[in-house]
Motif scaffolding. Structure first.
Motif, short mmCIF file in Angstrom:
data_model
loop_
_atom_site.label_atom_id
_atom_site.label_comp_id
_atom_site.label_asym_id
_atom_site.label_seq_id
_atom_site.Cartn_x
_atom_site.Cartn_y
_atom_site.Cartn_z
N ALA A 172 0.81 -1.22 0.00
CA ALA A 172 0.00 0.00 0.00
C ALA A 172 0.83 1.27 0.00
CB ALA A 172 -0.92 -0.01 1.22
N ARG A 221 -2.46 -3.75 -2.51
CA ARG A 221 -3.54 -2.91 -2.01
C ARG A 221 -3.39 -1.51 -2.61
NH1 ARG A 221 -7.41 -2.80 1.97
NH2 ARG A 221 -7.80 -0.79 2.98
N CYS A 280 -7.19 3.34 -3.11
CA CYS A 280 -8.63 3.42 -2.83
C CYS A 280 -9.10 2.31 -1.91
CB CYS A 280 -9.41 3.37 -4.14
SG CYS A 280 -9.11 1.86 -5.11
N GLY A 281 -8.21 1.40 -1.50
CA GLY A 281 -8.57 0.32 -0.60
C GLY A 281 -8.81 -1.01 -1.29
N THR A 282 -8.95 -1.02 -2.61
CA THR A 282 -9.13 -2.26 -3.36
C THR A 282 -7.82 -3.05 -3.39
OG1 THR A 282 -10.83 -1.31 -4.78
CG2 THR A 282 -9.66 -3.23 -5.64
N THR A 283 -7.91 -4.36 -3.19
CA THR A 283 -6.75 -5.24 -3.33
C THR A 283 -6.90 -6.05 -4.60
OG1 THR A 283 -6.36 -5.42 -0.95
CG2 THR A 283 -5.48 -7.17 -2.33
N CYS A 300 -9.56 1.60 -9.35
CA CYS A 300 -10.13 2.52 -8.37
C CYS A 300 -11.22 3.36 -9.02
CB CYS A 300 -9.04 3.43 -7.79
SG CYS A 300 -7.89 2.55 -6.71
#
Length: 375
Positions: free
Chosen positions: A9, A316, A319-322, A371
């Motif tokens: 991240a 990751r 935007c938080g999407t993995t 994202c």
């Protein structure tokens, strides 16, 4: 074949922030089309191409069986895969949508899938030692196959030395020669993540030992044929690419299109296409190739302390999407595939050289694709 960019991240966020900050001074953040062009102008690749697919199907994805279900037609079909939107873009010259190219370490996802299918069939266990399957092969300089499990090979936690650090990924070797090169060097700390092509060369040998067939034959029977990946192959010692194909270039501009795949073997031999890679990762993550338990094992990163699953690694995004996937680098080719965990949204991009001069472009591309955009 070298260490994958395990883009966690923080580095992803920083790389994307740098691009976004620069872009904000001149207009909106770049989309995937603009970023593909930047792979050529800023990343200094001769040419680049990207193929993305987002499924909008409402059917239920298969749950996985020991015998993969084939697609329903010859246009990258599947229960949901044929429904949705597909985006293709390219930049530069000498590259095409249907081109065959070398996929490097993306081969590892295919090898890991075969191993996990064999585990699901109770033909091996991930807790088996390397010595059980390949007696006497891994020993010397502190290396001991009795202390290494198949799980440690799959997750790159064996500590085995990477044979390509000696060969440079340019010298053809047999699998046994590759292992012998590795075991003349002391291992890294066992149990820590340390990416090594030697691990997957050994897994290729395990497949032969367990099934009596080569990893290429097993991958063809279990993955390539059922999914109708008509552009995908394991070329063995064939140095030329199937048609159609463009040219591949080294960093100094020399043409390296012809290459002996034995420089990589089970760690990076694969030849494929953009559409086939999108289809493969969509099918794998969608449950078409592995039963649920074994797909969960593949995505479990605990052994490698978050860095790697089994033939896949997570990223990751800001935007938080993995997203899950792999990259592949071999002389004249760099490829990256990433997909959402359900396989419904997948992207593959490639350049026809081994390096991207600006490393921030890859995480920016993933963020731009996966994202959601805000106005």
């Amino acid at each position: 074949m070298p260490t994958p960019r395990t883009l966690l991240a923080l580095p992803v966020s920083l790389a994307f922030l740098c691009l976004s900050t620069a872009a904000s001074q001149a207009g909106p953040a770049p989309d995937t089309n603009a970023l593909v062009r930047l792979l050529v102008t800023q990343g200094r690749a001769p040419a680049a191409a990207l193929l993305a697919h987002a499924s909008t199907g409402v059917g239920t994805a298969p749950t996985g069986t020991d015998h993969p279900r084939a697609g329903t037609d010859d246009t990258r079909a599947g229960s949901d895969y044929a429904l949705g939107t597909t985006e293709y873009t390219q930049a530069g010259t000498g590259i095409g949508r249907a081109d065959h190219f070398r996929a490097g370490s993306i081969t590892k996802t295919f090898i890991a899938t075969v191993i996990l299918q064999l585990a699901a069939e109770h033909r091996l266990s991930l807790s088996d030692t390397v010595e059980q399957h390949l007696p006497g092969l891994v020993h010397g300089a502190g290396n001991d196959g009795r202390a290494l499990t198949l799980r440690s090979l799959l997750t790159h936690t064996s500590g085995l030395y990477d044979f390509t650090a000696v060969t440079g990924g340019t010298v053809p070797v047999t699998p046994t020669q590759a292992v012998r090169i590795a075991v003349t060097h002391p291992p890294a700390g066992r149990g820590r993540f340390s990416y090594s092509n030697t691990n997957y060369v050994l897994l290729g040998l395990v497949i032969r030992q367990v099934t009596g067939d080569s990893y290429a034959t097993e991958a063809e029977r279990r993955i390539i044929a059922p999914l109708r990946l008509t552009g995908t192959s394991f070329p063995g010692s064939r140095t030329t690419l199937p048609s159609p194909h463009g040219r591949a270039y080294a960093a100094d501009g020399s043409d390296v299109t012809d290459l002996d795949p034995r420089v990589a073997g089970a760690a990076g031999e694969l030849v494929t296409t953009l559409a086939d890679l999108d289809r493969f990762y969509s099918a794998l993550l969608g449950g078409e190739l592995l039963p649920p338990r074994w797909l969960r094992e593949m995505l479990n990163t605990r052994t490698a302390h978050g860095s790697y699953g089994m033939g896949l690694f997570p990223v990751r995004l800001p935007c938080g999407t993995t997203v899950w996937g792999h990259n592949g680098r071999i002389s004249g080719s760099y490829v990256r595939t990433a997909a959402t965990v359900d396989g419904r949204h997948v992207l593959t991009f490639r350049v026809n050289t081994g390096e991207i001069a600006d490393p921030g472009l890859e995480p920016a591309l993933l963020a731009a694709e996966f994202c959601p955009r805000t106005s």
